[in-house]
Design an enzyme around this catalytic site. Sequence first.
Site, PDB file in Angstrom:
ATOM      1  N   GLY A 180       0.830  -1.494  -0.029  1.00  0.00           N
ATOM      2  CA  GLY A 180       0.111   0.050   0.064  1.00  0.00           C
ATOM      3  C   GLY A 180       0.836   1.100  -0.007  1.00  0.00           C
ATOM      4  O   GLY A 180       0.203   2.515  -0.056  1.00  0.00           O
ATOM      5  N   THR A 186       3.560   0.001  -6.979  1.00  0.00           N
ATOM      6  CA  THR A 186       2.751  -0.424  -8.380  1.00  0.00           C
ATOM      7  C   THR A 186       2.430   1.012  -8.948  1.00  0.00           C
ATOM      8  O   THR A 186       2.773   1.044 -10.398  1.00  0.00           O
ATOM      9  CB  THR A 186       1.720  -1.358  -8.112  1.00  0.00           C
ATOM     10  OG1 THR A 186       2.055  -2.516  -7.396  1.00  0.00           O
ATOM     11  CG2 THR A 186       1.312  -1.838  -9.328  1.00  0.00           C
ATOM     12  N   GLY A 241       7.991  -5.116   0.233  1.00  0.00           N
ATOM     13  CA  GLY A 241       8.919  -4.679   1.311  1.00  0.00           C
ATOM     14  C   GLY A 241       8.640  -5.572   2.407  1.00  0.00           C
ATOM     15  O   GLY A 241       8.066  -6.703   2.365  1.00  0.00           O
ATOM     16  N   GLU A 267       7.506  -7.168   5.483  1.00  0.00           N
ATOM     17  CA  GLU A 267       6.150  -7.585   6.110  1.00  0.00           C
ATOM     18  C   GLU A 267       6.337  -7.984   7.578  1.00  0.00           C
ATOM     19  O   GLU A 267       6.954  -9.076   7.670  1.00  0.00           O
ATOM     20  CB  GLU A 267       5.320  -8.518   5.305  1.00  0.00           C
ATOM     21  CG  GLU A 267       4.927  -7.826   3.924  1.00  0.00           C
ATOM     22  CD  GLU A 267       3.742  -8.875   3.297  1.00  0.00           C
ATOM     23  OE1 GLU A 267       3.804  -9.881   3.725  1.00  0.00           O
ATOM     24  OE2 GLU A 267       3.396  -8.385   2.235  1.00  0.00           O
TER      25      GLU A 267
HETATM   26  N1  ATP Z   1       1.731   8.816  -6.134  1.00  0.00           N
HETATM   27  C1  ATP Z   1       0.543   8.522  -5.600  1.00  0.00           C
HETATM   28  N2  ATP Z   1      -0.490   9.474  -5.761  1.00  0.00           N
HETATM   29  C2  ATP Z   1      -1.639   9.200  -5.202  1.00  0.00           C
HETATM   30  N3  ATP Z   1      -2.238   8.187  -4.713  1.00  0.00           N
HETATM   31  C3  ATP Z   1      -1.258   7.127  -4.587  1.00  0.00           C
HETATM   32  C4  ATP Z   1       0.241   7.235  -5.040  1.00  0.00           C
HETATM   33  N4  ATP Z   1       0.770   5.999  -4.933  1.00  0.00           N
HETATM   34  C5  ATP Z   1      -0.143   5.174  -4.209  1.00  0.00           C
HETATM   35  N5  ATP Z   1      -1.202   5.556  -4.349  1.00  0.00           N
HETATM   36  C6  ATP Z   1      -2.523   5.349  -3.400  1.00  0.00           C
HETATM   37  O1  ATP Z   1      -2.085   4.031  -2.822  1.00  0.00           O
HETATM   38  C7  ATP Z   1      -2.732   3.045  -3.324  1.00  0.00           C
HETATM   39  C8  ATP Z   1      -1.582   1.797  -3.091  1.00  0.00           C
HETATM   40  O2  ATP Z   1      -0.703   1.934  -4.040  1.00  0.00           O
HETATM   41  P1  ATP Z   1       0.000   0.401  -4.629  1.00  0.00           P
HETATM   42  O3  ATP Z   1      -1.198  -0.368  -5.188  1.00  0.00           O
HETATM   43  O4  ATP Z   1       0.872   1.143  -5.487  1.00  0.00           O
HETATM   44  O5  ATP Z   1       0.944   0.237  -3.450  1.00  0.00           O
HETATM   45  P2  ATP Z   1       1.910  -0.916  -3.435  1.00  0.00           P
HETATM   46  O6  ATP Z   1       3.172  -0.547  -2.848  1.00  0.00           O
HETATM   47  O7  ATP Z   1       2.010  -1.490  -4.975  1.00  0.00           O
HETATM   48  O8  ATP Z   1       1.111  -1.956  -2.398  1.00  0.00           O
HETATM   49  P3  ATP Z   1       1.391  -3.726  -2.691  1.00  0.00           P
HETATM   50  O9  ATP Z   1       2.544  -4.162  -2.048  1.00  0.00           O
HETATM   51  O10 ATP Z   1       0.234  -3.960  -1.849  1.00  0.00           O
HETATM   52  O11 ATP Z   1       1.067  -3.867  -4.211  1.00  0.00           O
HETATM   53  C9  ATP Z   1      -2.986   3.251  -4.662  1.00  0.00           C
HETATM   54  O12 ATP Z   1      -4.069   2.458  -5.042  1.00  0.00           O
HETATM   55  C10 ATP Z   1      -3.416   4.625  -4.629  1.00  0.00           C
HETATM   56  O13 ATP Z   1      -4.740   4.805  -4.396  1.00  0.00           O
HETATM   57 MG    MG Z   2       1.628  -3.396  -5.742  1.00  0.00          MG
END
Ligand code: ATP
Ligand code: MG
Length: 1033
Positions: A110, A114, A393, A395
């Site tokens: 989160g 991604t 990352g 956990e």
């Molecule tokens: N740069 C950003 N600007 C606005 N919102 C963001 C941004 N980055 C992430 N978010 C918000 O945070 C949420 C989670 O981001 P993301 O899916 O990239 O997390 P992740 O690090 O890939 O998590 P995971 O490890 O669970 O895959 C996104 O769905 C979005 O709503």
């Molecule tokens: Mg992700």
Amino acid sequence: RLDMEGALTARDRVGIQDFVLLDETTEVAVISNLKKRFSKDLIYTYIGTLIVSVNPYKDLDIYSKKQMDVYMGVNFFELPPHIYALADNAYHTMLTEFNNHFILISGESGAGKTEASKKILQYYAVSCPSTTLMNTVRDKMLMSNPVLEAFGNAKTLKNDNSSRFGKYMDIQFDSQGDAVGGHILNYLLEKSRVVHQNHGERNFHVFYQLVEGGSDDLLTQLGLERDVQHYYYLTQGECAIVSSINDKNDWKSVKNALQVIEFDETNTNHLFRVVASVLHLGNVHFDPDSKGHALLKNNTELNWVSDLLGVDANSLKEGLTFRKIEAKTEQVLSPFTIDHAIYVRDALAKAIYGQTFTWLVNRINESMENKCQFWSYKDSSRKTVIGLLDIYGFEVFYVNSFEQFCINYCNEKLQQLFIQLTLKAEQEEYEAEGIEWEPVQFFNNKIICDLVEEKHRGIISILDEECLRPGDATDLTFLERLEEKMGNHPHFVTHKLADKMTRKTLERGDFRLLHYAGEVTYCVVGKLDKNNDLLYRNITNLVCQSKNTIVRECFSAVDTTNKRRPETVATQFKNSLQKLTEMLMAKEAWYIRCLKSNESKQPGQFDEALIRHQVKYLGLMEHLRVRRAGFAYRRKYEDFLKRYKPLCPATWPHWRGIPADGVELLVQHLGYLPDEYKMGRTKIFIRHPRTLYATEDAYEKCKHDLASKLQAKYKGYKVKGEFKKQKEAATKIETCWRGAQARKEKENLNCILFTCFRFIKAYINRGEAKSTDNSEYLAFVRQSYLNRLKNNLPKTVLDKTTWLTPPAVLTEASEILRKLHYRLMVRKYVRGIPPQKKAQLQMKVVTSAIFKGKKESYPPSIAQPFLDTRISEQEINIRVLSMIRNEQIKYSVPVIKYDRNGFKPRPRQLILTKTAAHLVEEAKIKRRVSYSSLKGISVSNLSDGIIVIHITCEDPKQKGDLIIQCDHLYEFLTKLSIIANKQDAIKVVQGSIKLEIQSGKESAVDFTTGQEAMVYKAKNGHLMVVATRTKTR
Ligand SMILES: Nc1ncnc2c1ncn2[C@@H]1O[C@H](COP(=O)(O)OP(=O)(O)OP(=O)(O)O)[C@@H](O)[C@H]1O
Ligand SMILES: [Mg+2]
């Protein structure tokens, strides 16, 4: 590349853009800087070239096309930190250095990994040059995301779109920087989610998307109901429907994406059948028979599974309820308990889904494959890559199981990679710069990596051993083995090994690892199973014969004939990580560390405790320490000098020497202490940021002073410049003018020369008949002669000498002109003569006719004007007057009369009237000679004044010829000849004149010349007249 100008300039604005320039490298300072920036929506901060990104949980207007343009091709530190700066810098470094790169994106679930990777992909999609071919590759790369996310992402408590697999994606570029292909590697899909979800979590998105979005036809074909609640595998988390997720729409995107990545109908259909088969499998339930063995509740779901997977229903049923034990000669079927049957069912579901996911990745890879080798003009071997690693990352949950162990091991490996790459890079730089390497104080986590992965001694080896060990190996025997082997390891602890204090925090079935980022306690329960991930052979054999091509392909790869057990999950993961690190070691690294700002996904909330935890577990402080190893700041001499040269009089405004010398002078002037800096080969190294800040502050201050100086200089320069411009313009005009003049002169000269040549030629030919060669010249000659003549005409009729000699062509004309001119002059002269003068001239003409060329004294007489008379009437005696009154006196002149006898001279008046000449003495008319009796008149040819008037003498008594002398001989004779009309009577005689003294008595007057004029009677009785010689002119 450590250019920190941007960071320096902006440091006072909102926190510090680059943590490397923090004066204190404490966690507190780092977090407070992050907070300061986060409050102003500045979510990115650098640690050198690493980006720390804090999830804002709201859309920021920083990802537009305009923003991309701003960052394109701009130096990393020139603009505020941004993920685009990193993407752009990696791209340009790749192009210029022609090497491979990877961007490691890590962070908690989160935190935005991604999202970050998608932003980088989008940046490349927009900024890289593209062709039609590249566009399809680009589209495929972009479109691989929704498909992989549908199959690999799920809603978790932490993230509604949590990636449940590790992903490494290579973007391949050709030498021009075009994206020509892509390749994805996937790591450790969380398969357990297929069969089980925690409360508040969901299965992978694709299941919900299919049920919600699939067409009625499709659902009928797949035997599915449009109700997610109907499926056991979808409802365990009790949150199948989530407001933040629109499964229907996502389904459309996925279908569209599948088309873009060239999935044909069969493949798509088979893929959906696999998905549906898993849902049906989840709904296969068992009832116990009398012996407690598992019996299928009903066959409907099982039949759907067999239909969808294209396997025999009975065999499937058997496989789900019996285990086939192969004895030496026969096969024995051993029935499952219900739990066992459920375990086998779930194992099948996980295996099918897991394999299909891998198949999907492979298919996407095929589609994104660099096809350029088929294009003759591109050399496919000349390509470089940028890898994007979006990986879980650290956990740390309340209960951490096998998955967390693997994930955290992966993070240890990546930390090790970072240490090796960064330290290596740092060390290499020091070496290149000739600066002594100073050992850096940081924690090297190699010891933990070894603890996990070492052959025969590491945790994974022990786990595998336990899995493979015959006999009753359980999770707890595994723990005991660990305790045996790891007993003394400083990073390993269990309930049994721990001291009293620690023991309180540990359960009996736990072991704890002291990761580099912090400690994590793992529960051993389920570890062996998860590591084995076994599917019984009879099931494997069954799916190998599947009519569903995807399933068949997936499982036929698994060698079913091989009696050796397949590699355990942990070993597979270890090996794939090993490969990954080897691959990454050969590339240049860029890092993005994502932090989540709060657990509740709320914008504007900065949870300090949560952030501190992440700062710790992301190893940010370690990273910062390594980055600042020895010297916080380094800069090329040229660049350093360029920025700070105004601070030292010796280097301002220009330093002409070697840059290093200039920098040395500069820093000495600034008072740097020897310990604060080092001079490398090409760079200056500054140990503490504060030294740099002091310099920067001085520079800021100096800039203002300089600005006014520069302004003044500039104004002067501008004015000067303008003057110079004007001067240049003037010179230009002058030059042009001179040029024009010179050209004109030259033209003239040419013309003159030409004319001269023509004239010379014409001159040579001047005598020839008029021709083209000489006509012009002749015309000129003519005109010029006439012009000259006009100004040089003779002024008087008498001037006979003045007349310009004409050129040959004009000889004739000149003569005519001359005559004309004379006639004109004569005419003018004549017209201008007054009547008296005219009369006089007429008389002179008469004189001339008589005497010209005959008498010596004639020429001098011409100039003597004739008078009307020489004796006025008053001088004539009144008696005489009265006597001749009626005859009209015409002219009177005093004369000397010579007597006929003796030639005595007697003064007399001679008066001419109309009819006669009267010789008068006082009052007496001595003689009257009528004109009719005038026989002739003779004069000598000399210059004497003697006149002999011959008179008809019929009577002997009558007086004879008359001899007189007159001073006005010509006047008198002319008048006489006119009055008496006797022009022809006058004779000019040479020698002597005969005369009649009396009728019949002759005498003569002899003339001679002598010294003195004399008249006397000669001995011969003649009158002798001696005349003087008149000088002839
Ligand atoms: N740069 C950003 N600007 C606005 N919102 C963001 C941004 N980055 C992430 N978010 C918000 O945070 C949420 C989670 O981001 P993301 O899916 O990239 O997390 P992740 O690090 O890939 O998590 P995971 O490890 O669970 O895959 C996104 O769905 C979005 O709503
Ligand atoms: Mg992700």
